[in-house]
Write a protein that holds these residues in place. Structure first.
Motif, PDB file in Angstrom:
ATOM      1  N   PRO A   1      -9.571  65.779  61.128  1.00 30.03           N
ATOM      2  CA  PRO A   1     -10.040  64.550  61.775  1.00 30.03           C
ATOM      3  C   PRO A   1      -9.173  63.364  61.372  1.00 30.03           C
ATOM      4  CG  PRO A   1     -11.903  65.815  60.975  1.00 30.03           C
ATOM      5  CD  PRO A   1     -10.666  66.474  60.423  1.00 30.03           C
ATOM      6  N   ALA A   2      -8.753  62.615  62.365  1.00 27.67           N
ATOM      7  CA  ALA A   2      -7.886  61.451  62.132  1.00 27.67           C
ATOM      8  C   ALA A   2      -8.602  60.201  62.605  1.00 27.67           C
ATOM      9  CB  ALA A   2      -6.558  61.627  62.880  1.00 27.67           C
ATOM     10  N   PRO A   3      -8.337  59.074  61.909  1.00 26.75           N
ATOM     11  CA  PRO A   3      -7.430  58.848  60.786  1.00 26.75           C
ATOM     12  C   PRO A   3      -7.827  59.666  59.543  1.00 26.75           C
ATOM     13  CG  PRO A   3      -8.030  56.767  61.823  1.00 26.75           C
ATOM     14  CD  PRO A   3      -8.949  57.807  62.377  1.00 26.75           C
ATOM     15  N   TYR A   4      -6.787  60.150  58.851  1.00 23.62           N
ATOM     16  CA  TYR A   4      -6.981  61.015  57.695  1.00 23.62           C
ATOM     17  C   TYR A   4      -6.252  60.430  56.494  1.00 23.62           C
ATOM     18  CZ  TYR A   4      -2.476  62.229  59.687  1.00 23.62           C
ATOM     19  OH  TYR A   4      -1.211  62.147  60.231  1.00 23.62           O
ATOM     20  N   TRP A   5      -6.639  60.861  55.305  1.00 25.86           N
ATOM     21  CA  TRP A   5      -5.926  60.473  54.088  1.00 25.86           C
ATOM     22  C   TRP A   5      -4.530  61.078  54.135  1.00 25.86           C
ATOM     23  CZ3 TRP A   5      -6.199  63.286  48.877  1.00 25.86           C
ATOM     24  CH2 TRP A   5      -5.550  62.534  47.887  1.00 25.86           C
ATOM     25  N   THR A   6      -3.563  60.287  53.739  1.00 24.35           N
ATOM     26  CA  THR A   6      -2.156  60.640  53.928  1.00 24.35           C
ATOM     27  C   THR A   6      -1.743  61.937  53.241  1.00 24.35           C
ATOM     28  OG1 THR A   6       0.087  59.756  53.679  1.00 24.35           O
ATOM     29  CG2 THR A   6      -1.484  59.193  51.956  1.00 24.35           C
ATOM     30  N   THR A   7      -2.438  62.366  52.194  1.00 21.36           N
ATOM     31  CA  THR A   7      -2.056  63.578  51.461  1.00 21.36           C
ATOM     32  C   THR A   7      -2.481  64.858  52.172  1.00 21.36           C
ATOM     33  OG1 THR A   7      -1.977  62.514  49.293  1.00 21.36           O
ATOM     34  CG2 THR A   7      -2.498  64.853  49.297  1.00 21.36           C
ATOM     35  N   TYR A   8      -3.526  64.818  52.972  1.00 19.92           N
ATOM     36  CA  TYR A   8      -4.042  66.051  53.568  1.00 19.92           C
ATOM     37  C   TYR A   8      -2.990  66.841  54.354  1.00 19.92           C
ATOM     38  CZ  TYR A   8      -8.796  64.238  52.595  1.00 19.92           C
ATOM     39  OH  TYR A   8      -9.931  63.743  52.010  1.00 19.92           O
TER      40      TYR A   8
ATOM     41  N   SER B   1       4.063  59.550  49.503  1.00 13.61           N
ATOM     42  CA  SER B   1       2.724  58.976  49.669  1.00 13.61           C
ATOM     43  C   SER B   1       2.846  57.529  50.104  1.00 13.61           C
ATOM     44  CB  SER B   1       1.933  59.057  48.362  1.00 13.61           C
ATOM     45  OG  SER B   1       0.763  58.271  48.440  1.00 13.61           O
ATOM     46  N   ALA B   2       2.410  57.230  51.312  1.00 11.13           N
ATOM     47  CA  ALA B   2       2.564  55.875  51.850  1.00 11.13           C
ATOM     48  C   ALA B   2       1.750  54.862  51.058  1.00 11.13           C
ATOM     49  CB  ALA B   2       2.152  55.851  53.321  1.00 11.13           C
TER      50      ALA B   2
ATOM     51  N   ASN C   1     -11.763  58.138  53.612  1.00 12.12           N
ATOM     52  CA  ASN C   1     -10.526  57.416  53.368  1.00 12.12           C
ATOM     53  C   ASN C   1      -9.605  57.866  54.508  1.00 12.12           C
ATOM     54  OD1 ASN C   1      -8.093  56.377  52.486  1.00 12.12           O
ATOM     55  ND2 ASN C   1      -7.970  57.608  50.642  1.00 12.12           N
ATOM     56  N   PRO C   2      -9.166  56.969  55.388  1.00 15.86           N
ATOM     57  CA  PRO C   2      -8.968  55.531  55.190  1.00 15.86           C
ATOM     58  C   PRO C   2      -9.960  54.599  55.884  1.00 15.86           C
ATOM     59  CG  PRO C   2      -7.617  56.247  57.019  1.00 15.86           C
ATOM     60  CD  PRO C   2      -8.374  57.460  56.543  1.00 15.86           C
ATOM     61  N   THR C   3     -10.920  55.139  56.640  1.00 15.06           N
ATOM     62  CA  THR C   3     -11.669  54.261  57.549  1.00 15.06           C
ATOM     63  C   THR C   3     -12.961  53.712  56.968  1.00 15.06           C
ATOM     64  OG1 THR C   3     -12.943  56.073  58.530  1.00 15.06           O
ATOM     65  CG2 THR C   3     -10.775  55.585  59.501  1.00 15.06           C
ATOM     66  N   GLY C   4     -13.512  54.361  55.941  1.00 16.39           N
ATOM     67  CA  GLY C   4     -14.822  53.966  55.442  1.00 16.39           C
ATOM     68  C   GLY C   4     -15.963  54.478  56.298  1.00 16.39           C
ATOM     69  N   ALA C   5     -15.664  55.335  57.280  1.00 12.64           N
ATOM     70  CA  ALA C   5     -16.714  55.883  58.136  1.00 12.64           C
ATOM     71  C   ALA C   5     -17.593  56.846  57.342  1.00 12.64           C
ATOM     72  CB  ALA C   5     -16.103  56.613  59.325  1.00 12.64           C
ATOM     73  N   VAL C   6     -18.888  56.852  57.667  1.00 13.80           N
ATOM     74  CA  VAL C   6     -19.837  57.773  57.038  1.00 13.80           C
ATOM     75  C   VAL C   6     -20.580  58.514  58.145  1.00 13.80           C
ATOM     76  CG1 VAL C   6     -21.830  58.007  55.511  1.00 13.80           C
ATOM     77  CG2 VAL C   6     -20.127  56.222  55.055  1.00 13.80           C
ATOM     78  N   TYR C   7     -20.479  59.822  58.157  1.00 17.78           N
ATOM     79  CA  TYR C   7     -21.190  60.623  59.151  1.00 17.78           C
ATOM     80  C   TYR C   7     -22.682  60.634  58.833  1.00 17.78           C
ATOM     81  CZ  TYR C   7     -16.778  62.472  60.990  1.00 17.78           C
ATOM     82  OH  TYR C   7     -15.536  62.605  61.570  1.00 17.78           O
TER      83      TYR C   7
ATOM     84  N   PHE D   1      -1.693  57.427  58.379  1.00 22.04           N
ATOM     85  CA  PHE D   1      -2.990  58.100  58.503  1.00 22.04           C
ATOM     86  C   PHE D   1      -3.223  58.711  59.881  1.00 22.04           C
ATOM     87  CE2 PHE D   1      -3.372  54.215  55.891  1.00 22.04           C
ATOM     88  CZ  PHE D   1      -3.522  54.800  54.641  1.00 22.04           C
ATOM     89  N   GLY D   2      -2.220  58.655  60.739  1.00 26.06           N
ATOM     90  CA  GLY D   2      -2.380  59.142  62.104  1.00 26.06           C
ATOM     91  C   GLY D   2      -1.640  58.236  63.070  1.00 26.06           C
ATOM     92  N   PRO D   3      -2.252  57.899  64.204  1.00 23.95           N
ATOM     93  CA  PRO D   3      -1.571  57.091  65.207  1.00 23.95           C
ATOM     94  C   PRO D   3      -1.268  55.675  64.736  1.00 23.95           C
ATOM     95  CG  PRO D   3      -3.475  58.205  66.153  1.00 23.95           C
ATOM     96  CD  PRO D   3      -3.557  58.372  64.668  1.00 23.95           C
TER      97      PRO D   3
END
Length: 412
Positions: A136-143, A28-29, A190-196, A381-383
């Motif tokens: 969907p990325a960025p994603y939480w590292t555990t997924y 886990s990073a 998590n990790p971006t704080g984005a809300v759809y 979390f992705g790229p």
């Protein structure tokens, strides 16, 4: 005599000491960054850590007092049902109706040892080898690790800063194949704080329904939203998905209870029964004292949560403003959770104190070494090209830490 008679027989290959399945799991990073920051701090370095997704507040007193009382009750010193205490499952059902606006049966709840166990058990229960999960990325590292451990194949669908880190139905459709079985959905993210938005959530839910794709929706940050954003449960806007949706949640983030390890999984009866069978062999019941504390959390009012959210909002605005002043950084204001996710691609290739980072991992290493600030690089979390900073820490440390980042990066 054979010319080869005096040669030793070929040795048998050494048996694998660690299975490929478990040996292939990445650490886990986020926990690794947090552990390194704490170790450096213990060694006397003034490191400020932005790595862990953990509220800095203590668990509210009324929850702690419920746990103290539970610890004195001998009934909690014994095994209890693997799927969770009935009183907690009933509280989760009542909380779901209160907060998410739809009814569930307590029988369709599985109480887990934190949200991570719920994630693992959801994928372990749903996936067969080769099944694909749209991630969907960025994603939480555990997924992706949980998907792969279950034999599945994570398929990244990336949305960058221009999209506010929110994927579109068109992107999901482009990634869909005959092997696609599950869509992972996390809002607030998590990790971006984005809300759809409700409209985006409904569109994605209807798309999943149309194509017979399961939805695993992680709603653990549901109460942490800002600027008028509202977390929209996918089952509230597309109730027809109830038979093919698994909801993940827990008390860790909302109630500052990360160490208590109480999460849950809600889904169709057959899926929950199978996941409960799995848990009965993995861990049996969640610690009863923690479950009793969770009952107090879910049945109490949300005033303590509101106070924490107000502090997070203040810190969020400070962090976004300070990061936005750095040349080469792009950062959309997060509308949920307690993370900022700046795009730092404009910093890569520049030289700071003789070091020229070309990846966000190298930039994070530079910040830790030269500014004594711990952040998590985007590679977790992705790229590459991004950093995650948690603003779930004190105001003074936050300002000091981001100030150090500003000072270092101004030199490039």
């Amino acid at each position: 005599m054979s010319a080869h008679a005096d040669q030793p027989a070929p040795s048998a290959p050494s048996p694998r000491r660690v299975s490929a399945r478990v040996g292939g799991i990445a650490e886990s990073a986020t926990l690794a960054v947090d552990a390194k920051a704490k170790a450096l701090k213990a060694a006397g370095r003034p490191v400020i850590g932005f790595g862990a997704g953990e509220p800095d507040f203590p668990t509210p007193d009324y929850i702690v007092e419920a746990a103290v009382a539970a610890a004195r009750d001998a009934a909690n010193h014994r095994y209890s049902p693997a799927g969770g205490l009935p009183v907690l499952k009933e509280a989760i059902a009542a909380k779901t109706l209160r907060d998410s606006g739809y009814e569930i049966s307590p029988a369709d709840v599985l109480v887990t040892n934190g949200g991570k166990q719920a994630v693992y058990e959801a994928f372990a229960t749903l996936l067969d080898p080769g099944d694909e999960v749209l991630l969907p990325a960025p994603y939480w590292t555990t997924y992706p690790e949980a998907v792969q451990l279950a034999g599945g194949v994570p398929v990244e669908v990336f949305a960058g800063v221009e999209q506010g880190y929110r994927v579109t139905v068109e992107q999901l459709e482009a990634a869909r194949t005959p092997r696609t079985k599950v869509l992972l959905f996390c809002s607030p993210s998590n990790p971006t704080g984005a809300v759809y938005t409700p409209e985006e959530t409904a569109e994605i839910g209807r798309w999943a329904l149309e194509h017979g794709i399961w939805v695993v929706t992680d709603e653990i940050y549901e109460h942490l939203t800002y600027d008028g954003a509202v977390a929209t449960p996918v089952l509230r806007v597309v109730p027809e998905l109830a038979d093919t949706t698994v909801v993940l949640n827990g008390v860790a983030k909302t109630y500052a209870m990360t160490g208590w390890r109480v999460g849950w999984l809600v889904g169709p009866s057959d899926v929950v029964k199978a996941a409960t069978n799995l848990q009965s062999h993995l861990t049996s019941n969640v610690a009863n004292v923690s479950q009793r504390a969770a009952v107090a959390a879910l049945t109490g009012d949300l005033s303590a949560v509101a106070a924490m959210r107000e502090a997070f909002d203040r810190r969020r605005r400070t962090m976004v403003a300070m990061l936005g002043e750095i040349d080469g950084v792009r950062i959309p204001a997060p509308q949920g959770a307690f993370y900022a996710y700046p795009d730092v691609q404009g910093l890569l290739g520049r030289t700071f104190r003789g070091v020229t980072p070309t990846t966000s991992a190298e930039l994070a290493a530079l910040l830790l070494d030269q500014a004594e600030v711990a952040v998590v690089p985007g590679e977790a979390f992705g790229p590459s090209g991004y950093l995650r900073l948690s603003y779930a820490l004190g105001d003074a440390d936050l300002a000091e830490g981001v100030g150090r980042i500003q000072a270092l990066l101004a030199e490039g």
